[in-house]
Design a protein around this motif. Sequence first.
Motif, short mmCIF file in Angstrom:
data_model
loop_
_atom_site.label_atom_id
_atom_site.label_comp_id
_atom_site.label_asym_id
_atom_site.label_seq_id
_atom_site.Cartn_x
_atom_site.Cartn_y
_atom_site.Cartn_z
N ARG A 32 -29.92 3.70 62.85
CA ARG A 32 -30.26 5.00 62.98
C ARG A 32 -30.30 5.78 64.19
O ARG A 32 -31.61 6.53 64.71
CB ARG A 32 -31.47 5.26 62.27
CG ARG A 32 -31.65 4.86 60.75
CD ARG A 32 -32.87 4.97 60.13
NE ARG A 32 -34.12 4.61 60.33
CZ ARG A 32 -34.66 3.52 59.87
NH1 ARG A 32 -34.13 2.85 59.04
NH2 ARG A 32 -35.84 3.22 60.09
N TYR A 34 -28.00 8.23 65.54
CA TYR A 34 -27.52 9.58 65.15
C TYR A 34 -28.80 10.46 64.31
O TYR A 34 -29.04 9.71 63.12
CB TYR A 34 -26.26 9.53 64.67
CG TYR A 34 -25.35 9.25 65.73
CD1 TYR A 34 -24.42 10.22 66.35
CD2 TYR A 34 -25.11 7.88 66.00
CE1 TYR A 34 -23.40 10.04 67.29
CE2 TYR A 34 -24.15 7.60 66.90
CZ TYR A 34 -23.31 8.49 67.66
OH TYR A 34 -22.35 8.11 68.33
N ALA A 36 -28.58 12.91 62.38
CA ALA A 36 -28.01 13.31 60.95
C ALA A 36 -27.70 12.14 60.08
O ALA A 36 -28.13 12.09 58.89
CB ALA A 36 -26.85 14.02 61.18
N HIS A 37 -27.47 10.76 60.67
CA HIS A 37 -27.61 9.66 59.68
C HIS A 37 -28.77 9.36 59.44
O HIS A 37 -28.98 8.80 58.32
CB HIS A 37 -26.64 8.42 60.65
CG HIS A 37 -26.79 7.12 60.09
ND1 HIS A 37 -26.30 7.28 58.81
CD2 HIS A 37 -27.28 6.02 60.44
CE1 HIS A 37 -26.52 6.08 58.38
NE2 HIS A 37 -26.87 5.24 59.31
N GLU A 40 -29.76 11.28 56.47
CA GLU A 40 -29.06 10.67 55.31
C GLU A 40 -29.61 9.59 54.68
O GLU A 40 -29.52 9.35 53.51
CB GLU A 40 -27.52 10.81 55.40
CG GLU A 40 -27.21 9.75 56.16
CD GLU A 40 -25.53 9.74 56.15
OE1 GLU A 40 -25.00 10.62 55.61
OE2 GLU A 40 -24.91 9.10 57.00
N PRO A 45 -35.70 11.89 61.70
CA PRO A 45 -34.81 11.61 63.05
C PRO A 45 -35.52 11.72 64.29
O PRO A 45 -34.71 11.90 65.30
CB PRO A 45 -33.94 12.69 62.80
CG PRO A 45 -34.57 14.04 61.95
CD PRO A 45 -35.63 13.39 61.21
N GLU A 78 -19.70 2.31 58.47
CA GLU A 78 -20.41 2.77 59.42
C GLU A 78 -19.62 2.72 60.99
O GLU A 78 -19.28 1.68 61.29
CB GLU A 78 -21.78 2.12 59.55
CG GLU A 78 -22.52 2.03 58.35
CD GLU A 78 -24.05 1.71 58.38
OE1 GLU A 78 -24.26 1.56 59.90
OE2 GLU A 78 -24.82 1.60 57.74
N GLN A 165 -16.60 10.37 58.63
CA GLN A 165 -17.66 10.46 59.33
C GLN A 165 -17.23 11.56 60.67
O GLN A 165 -16.01 11.19 60.97
CB GLN A 165 -17.99 9.29 59.88
CG GLN A 165 -18.63 8.42 58.65
CD GLN A 165 -19.15 7.10 59.51
OE1 GLN A 165 -18.71 6.14 59.20
NE2 GLN A 165 -20.48 7.28 60.17
N SER A 201 -23.41 10.78 60.71
CA SER A 201 -23.75 10.73 59.22
C SER A 201 -22.16 10.90 58.78
O SER A 201 -21.32 10.85 59.15
CB SER A 201 -24.21 12.11 59.13
OG SER A 201 -23.31 13.16 59.44
N GLY A 202 -22.38 10.49 57.30
CA GLY A 202 -21.17 10.39 56.67
C GLY A 202 -20.66 9.03 56.02
O GLY A 202 -19.79 8.76 55.60
#
Length: 227
Positions: A32, A34, A36-37, A40, A45, A78, A165, A201-202
């Motif tokens: 974790r 990032y 945004a990740h 999600e 964060p 990832e 991503q 993220s993504g």
Amino acid sequence: MSDHVIPAPHVHAIPVAGGGSFPVRRVYCIGRNYAAHAIEMGHDPNREPPFFFQKNPNNLDPSGEFPYPSHSSDVHHEAEMYVALKSGGTNISVDDALDHVFGYGLSLDMTRRDLQGQMKKMGRPWEIGKAFERSAPCGPTHRVSEVGHLDKGAITLTVNGEIRQEGDLNQMIWKVSEMISYLSDYFELAAGDVILSGTPSGVGPVNRGDVMVLAVDKLGSLTVNVT
């Protein structure tokens, strides 16, 4: 003549751009990293002490193929940049940390998300979801002397030509020098250690037949076929 009672394990190595190979000692992965990740995945964060898990050296796989693993029906990509160390030690200062970096490369932290989720619910370690065979497809290591130290630049992953991503290395909560310094407070780092620096993220699932393409500025691209 060796006095080993069994054949000595093979030293796993990954290619170096321009020639040679980089022998891998340990693989650390930051979670974790990032914001945004983190969101999600259902986490706060805000900057907090980083946490790491480990893969095995031979999980790093430069073959360009990712065999879909057993005992899972929900395997996620990832996209990450890895950091390859040429030296190490303990209690390394942030100011000195980058002196230990040999180079950087591209890697995927493939995750059996369903098994990881089961372990989280049970309060158990994640290795069954993270450290399986060939779970870290990777590209060659690019020397610092060729690419410099990477603290910014686009990172993208497409699956079958569709962007999944997209982020920038400058979005990392913990920078490369900070990761090295923090790890060295708890482990004795050494030449051959590799650090996967987190994913934007993504993240999402892949299936057999998919083609993943990971790219980072200055590091080129890595194409991986899911088989």
